[in-house]
Design a protein around this motif. Structure first.
Motif, PDB file in Angstrom:
ATOM      1  N   VAL A  56     -23.618  62.096  28.498  1.00 41.90           N
ATOM      2  CA  VAL A  56     -23.759  63.176  28.146  1.00 41.90           C
ATOM      3  C   VAL A  56     -23.951  62.788  26.692  1.00 41.90           C
ATOM      4  O   VAL A  56     -25.135  63.169  26.264  1.00 41.90           O
ATOM      5  CB  VAL A  56     -23.315  64.835  28.552  1.00 41.90           C
ATOM      6  CG1 VAL A  56     -24.103  65.403  27.344  1.00 41.90           C
ATOM      7  CG2 VAL A  56     -23.453  65.538  29.879  1.00 41.90           C
ATOM      8  N   LYS A  57     -22.281  62.457  25.682  1.00 43.16           N
ATOM      9  CA  LYS A  57     -23.106  61.818  24.816  1.00 43.16           C
ATOM     10  C   LYS A  57     -23.015  60.581  24.265  1.00 43.16           C
ATOM     11  O   LYS A  57     -24.012  60.352  23.235  1.00 43.16           O
ATOM     12  CB  LYS A  57     -21.504  62.297  24.440  1.00 43.16           C
ATOM     13  CG  LYS A  57     -20.550  62.781  23.701  1.00 43.16           C
ATOM     14  CD  LYS A  57     -18.660  62.719  23.168  1.00 43.16           C
ATOM     15  CE  LYS A  57     -18.289  61.646  22.275  1.00 43.16           C
ATOM     16  NZ  LYS A  57     -18.727  62.510  20.417  1.00 43.16           N
ATOM     17  N   GLY A  58     -23.611  59.404  25.429  1.00 44.57           N
ATOM     18  CA  GLY A  58     -23.445  58.531  25.398  1.00 44.57           C
ATOM     19  C   GLY A  58     -23.101  57.263  24.529  1.00 44.57           C
ATOM     20  O   GLY A  58     -22.946  56.985  23.597  1.00 44.57           O
ATOM     21  N   PRO A 143     -13.532  64.705  23.785  1.00 48.14           N
ATOM     22  CA  PRO A 143     -14.575  64.477  22.402  1.00 48.14           C
ATOM     23  C   PRO A 143     -14.801  65.395  21.551  1.00 48.14           C
ATOM     24  O   PRO A 143     -14.961  66.335  21.801  1.00 48.14           O
ATOM     25  CB  PRO A 143     -15.080  62.738  23.033  1.00 48.14           C
ATOM     26  CG  PRO A 143     -15.808  63.133  23.821  1.00 48.14           C
ATOM     27  CD  PRO A 143     -14.640  64.592  24.360  1.00 48.14           C
ATOM     28  N   SER A 144     -15.610  64.693  20.007  1.00 51.76           N
ATOM     29  CA  SER A 144     -16.387  65.647  19.694  1.00 51.76           C
ATOM     30  C   SER A 144     -17.740  65.747  20.311  1.00 51.76           C
ATOM     31  O   SER A 144     -17.829  64.820  20.827  1.00 51.76           O
ATOM     32  CB  SER A 144     -16.399  64.702  18.265  1.00 51.76           C
ATOM     33  OG  SER A 144     -16.785  63.885  17.832  1.00 51.76           O
ATOM     34  N   ALA A 145     -18.258  66.897  20.247  1.00 48.11           N
ATOM     35  CA  ALA A 145     -19.132  67.823  20.606  1.00 48.11           C
ATOM     36  C   ALA A 145     -20.064  66.987  20.523  1.00 48.11           C
ATOM     37  O   ALA A 145     -21.609  67.448  20.219  1.00 48.11           O
ATOM     38  CB  ALA A 145     -19.260  69.136  20.629  1.00 48.11           C
ATOM     39  N   ASN A 146     -20.425  66.217  19.299  1.00 46.72           N
ATOM     40  CA  ASN A 146     -21.784  65.304  18.604  1.00 46.72           C
ATOM     41  C   ASN A 146     -22.038  64.449  19.682  1.00 46.72           C
ATOM     42  O   ASN A 146     -21.207  63.613  20.536  1.00 46.72           O
ATOM     43  CB  ASN A 146     -21.582  64.930  17.834  1.00 46.72           C
ATOM     44  CG  ASN A 146     -20.647  64.016  17.345  1.00 46.72           C
ATOM     45  OD1 ASN A 146     -18.979  64.469  17.505  1.00 46.72           O
ATOM     46  ND2 ASN A 146     -20.828  62.534  17.240  1.00 46.72           N
ATOM     47  N   LEU A 147     -23.463  64.117  19.732  1.00 46.10           N
ATOM     48  CA  LEU A 147     -23.562  62.585  20.446  1.00 46.10           C
ATOM     49  C   LEU A 147     -23.479  61.473  19.650  1.00 46.10           C
ATOM     50  O   LEU A 147     -22.887  61.854  18.277  1.00 46.10           O
ATOM     51  CB  LEU A 147     -25.580  62.757  20.422  1.00 46.10           C
ATOM     52  CG  LEU A 147     -26.362  64.111  20.972  1.00 46.10           C
ATOM     53  CD1 LEU A 147     -27.681  63.440  20.543  1.00 46.10           C
ATOM     54  CD2 LEU A 147     -26.160  64.070  22.090  1.00 46.10           C
ATOM     55  N   PRO A 151     -23.163  62.946  13.130  1.00 44.42           N
ATOM     56  CA  PRO A 151     -22.518  63.252  12.405  1.00 44.42           C
ATOM     57  C   PRO A 151     -21.422  64.346  12.961  1.00 44.42           C
ATOM     58  O   PRO A 151     -22.086  65.267  14.524  1.00 44.42           O
ATOM     59  CB  PRO A 151     -22.551  64.207  11.539  1.00 44.42           C
ATOM     60  CG  PRO A 151     -23.967  63.798  10.467  1.00 44.42           C
ATOM     61  CD  PRO A 151     -24.452  62.940  12.701  1.00 44.42           C
ATOM     62  N   SER A 152     -19.943  64.954  13.617  1.00 42.46           N
ATOM     63  CA  SER A 152     -19.345  65.290  14.284  1.00 42.46           C
ATOM     64  C   SER A 152     -19.818  67.116  13.726  1.00 42.46           C
ATOM     65  O   SER A 152     -20.051  67.729  12.613  1.00 42.46           O
ATOM     66  CB  SER A 152     -17.717  65.148  14.233  1.00 42.46           C
ATOM     67  OG  SER A 152     -17.916  64.225  14.397  1.00 42.46           O
ATOM     68  N   PRO A 153     -19.959  67.797  14.678  1.00 39.83           N
ATOM     69  CA  PRO A 153     -20.250  69.198  14.815  1.00 39.83           C
ATOM     70  C   PRO A 153     -19.280  70.457  14.486  1.00 39.83           C
ATOM     71  O   PRO A 153     -17.765  70.193  15.041  1.00 39.83           O
ATOM     72  CB  PRO A 153     -20.331  69.392  16.099  1.00 39.83           C
ATOM     73  CG  PRO A 153     -19.723  69.136  17.350  1.00 39.83           C
ATOM     74  CD  PRO A 153     -19.778  67.280  16.312  1.00 39.83           C
ATOM     75  N   VAL A 180     -13.418  67.998   9.614  1.00 40.86           N
ATOM     76  CA  VAL A 180     -13.480  66.730   9.334  1.00 40.86           C
ATOM     77  C   VAL A 180     -12.061  66.558  10.960  1.00 40.86           C
ATOM     78  O   VAL A 180     -11.031  68.041  10.901  1.00 40.86           O
ATOM     79  CB  VAL A 180     -12.679  65.691   8.268  1.00 40.86           C
ATOM     80  CG1 VAL A 180     -13.766  65.293   7.517  1.00 40.86           C
ATOM     81  CG2 VAL A 180     -11.434  66.041   8.277  1.00 40.86           C
ATOM     82  N   GLU A 181     -12.382  65.084  11.668  1.00 44.34           N
ATOM     83  CA  GLU A 181     -11.220  64.755  13.068  1.00 44.34           C
ATOM     84  C   GLU A 181     -10.299  65.141  12.119  1.00 44.34           C
ATOM     85  O   GLU A 181      -9.617  64.663  11.578  1.00 44.34           O
ATOM     86  CB  GLU A 181     -12.638  64.011  13.814  1.00 44.34           C
ATOM     87  CG  GLU A 181     -13.131  63.863  14.132  1.00 44.34           C
ATOM     88  CD  GLU A 181     -14.223  63.665  13.029  1.00 44.34           C
ATOM     89  OE1 GLU A 181     -13.526  63.378  12.251  1.00 44.34           O
ATOM     90  OE2 GLU A 181     -15.435  62.873  13.327  1.00 44.34           O
ATOM     91  N   SER A 182      -8.933  65.167  13.938  1.00 49.67           N
ATOM     92  CA  SER A 182      -7.524  65.294  13.568  1.00 49.67           C
ATOM     93  C   SER A 182      -7.157  64.345  13.282  1.00 49.67           C
ATOM     94  O   SER A 182      -7.763  62.563  13.023  1.00 49.67           O
ATOM     95  CB  SER A 182      -6.848  65.549  15.290  1.00 49.67           C
ATOM     96  OG  SER A 182      -7.241  64.584  15.840  1.00 49.67           O
TER      97      SER A 182
HETATM   98 MG    MG Z   1     -16.127  61.501  17.802  1.00 51.14          MG
END
Ligand code: MG
Ligand code: TXA
Length: 344
Positions: A56-58, A143-147, A151-153, A180-182
């Protein structure tokens, strides 16, 4: 597939978490809020569901996924060695925006870790994330829910933009606090090593782990065939669909440079103290001295540039120390390491 968005309120949090948990237990993917960014979750013991995250994310097949827990007892099942420094780090920062890399137990599938013998574990503090994990009763790979590459959502609408029609449910818990991510830290190496900077800085970690260091790949380009401690460092990330130039300079030189080279339609992404001196259109991403505000805003602003159809953006680089290192790490990757450095 129809994508449902459920907004969490004080009164419906249990019902929403149960609905999410029910889908996760059936092997479906659900986008969930955390205090950092939204995650695209699957339960860890369903290999087909975890594989679906990559599809789904590629997502590149060699980029491992973080496992999310809602209690320390969950941690003990997943990892085979918890060094004493890890307990000090956990006591101070969990639950919260910090991911720790341990030696993995057999129960963690190679699909999650991409064949590595370590696993990244995160205990989020966000009440909705915690409730969804505990209702599922199984840790969640997310993982982050972006493609991949985008940019991360940091809001449910960002998730919907990237995942509409691809997942059955997005849980809307509002805008993410951190943005921003952890921070990712490995306790497998001799000295605890930050592999990805986040809002929890090296200086804060050193208070409980004085030997902690930052990996040198945090601010440099990693070659595609290079062996790295964290595969995520290799990839282009966080990029809007436009040319990005990161300008590393003081305010005066940034303004002079942009006003000289920007063409019609180019944008600046700058601090709120300087937009009035620019001849170009601009979006601000916070105060020059407030790294938390910058972190909170960067992904929203990068996404807005794309929506505006901007062809080229000049971003004023933040500092590279403390919490600002997290912002610089994301922006240098958004720019594909295209940096213009102007010294005084
Ligand atoms: Mg990510
Ligand atoms: O804040 C966050 O960490 C968010 C939320 C959803 O929890 N998650 C997130 O996941 O940012 P993701 O997949 O976008 O980034 C995970 C990073 C990647 O750079 C990956 O390479 C690294 O963690 N990673 C995962 N497992 C690892 C491992 N065993 N060893 C080294 N690096 C690992």
């Amino acid at each position: 597939m129809l994508t449902k968005v459920l907004t969490v309120t004080d009164t419906n949090i249990n019902d929403v978490a149960l609905e999410a948990a029910c889908l996760l237990k059936k092997g479906e993917l659900v986008a969930i809020p955390t205090e950092t960014v939204y995650g695209l979750a699957a339960q860890i013991y369903d290999d087909a569901a975890v594989k679906n995250i990559f599809r789904v994310k590629g997502r590149p097949q060699d980029n491992p996924i973080i496992v999310h827990i809602s209690s320390i007892s969950m941690l003990q099942e997943l990892v085979c060695d918890i060094p004493s420094v890890a307990y000090d780090i956990i006591d101070k920062f969990w639950p919260g925006p910090l991911t720790i890399i341990f030696k993995k137990n057999k129960c963690i599938s190679d699909i999650i870790t991409c064949g590595m013998d370590t696993v990244a574990i995160r205990f989020p503090v966000h009440p909705v994330a915690q409730k969804i994990i505990s209702c599922t009763g199984i840790p969640l790979a997310a993982p982050s829910a972006n493609l991949s590459g985008k940019p991360s959502p940091t809001s449910a609408s960002h998730c919907l933009h990237d995942l509409d029609g691809k997942v059955p449910l997005i849980v809307d818990g509002g805008a993410c606090d951190v943005g921003v991510e952890s921070t990712v830290i490995s306790v497998v190496s001799k000295n605890p090593t930050i592999l990805r900077p986040g809002i929890i800085s090296l200086e804060e970690i050193k208070e409980v782990a004085p030997n902690a260091v930052v990996s040198d790949s945090v601010l440099r380009a990693v070659k595609s065939n290079e062996k790295v401690e964290s595969p995520g460092m290799k990839y282009k990330h966080y990029s809007p669909d436009c040319d990005v130039v990161l300008v590393d300079s003081d305010q005066e030189h940034f303004v002079e440079y942009v006003n000289t080279v920007a063409k019609d339609g180019d944008y600046a992404m700058c601090f709120q103290e300087e937009y009035q001196y620019l001849d170009t259109p601009y979006l601000t991403y916070g105060s020059v001295s407030d790294a938390e505000e910058q972190a909170h805003n960067i992904f929203e602003v990068l996404r807005r540039l794309e929506i505006l159809g901007v062809k080229k953006v000049f971003i004023h680089a933040p500092k590279q120390t403390g919490k600002s290192l997290a912002v610089m790490n994301r922006l240098i990757r958004a720019a594909g390491f295209n940096v213009v450095k102007i010294d005084d």
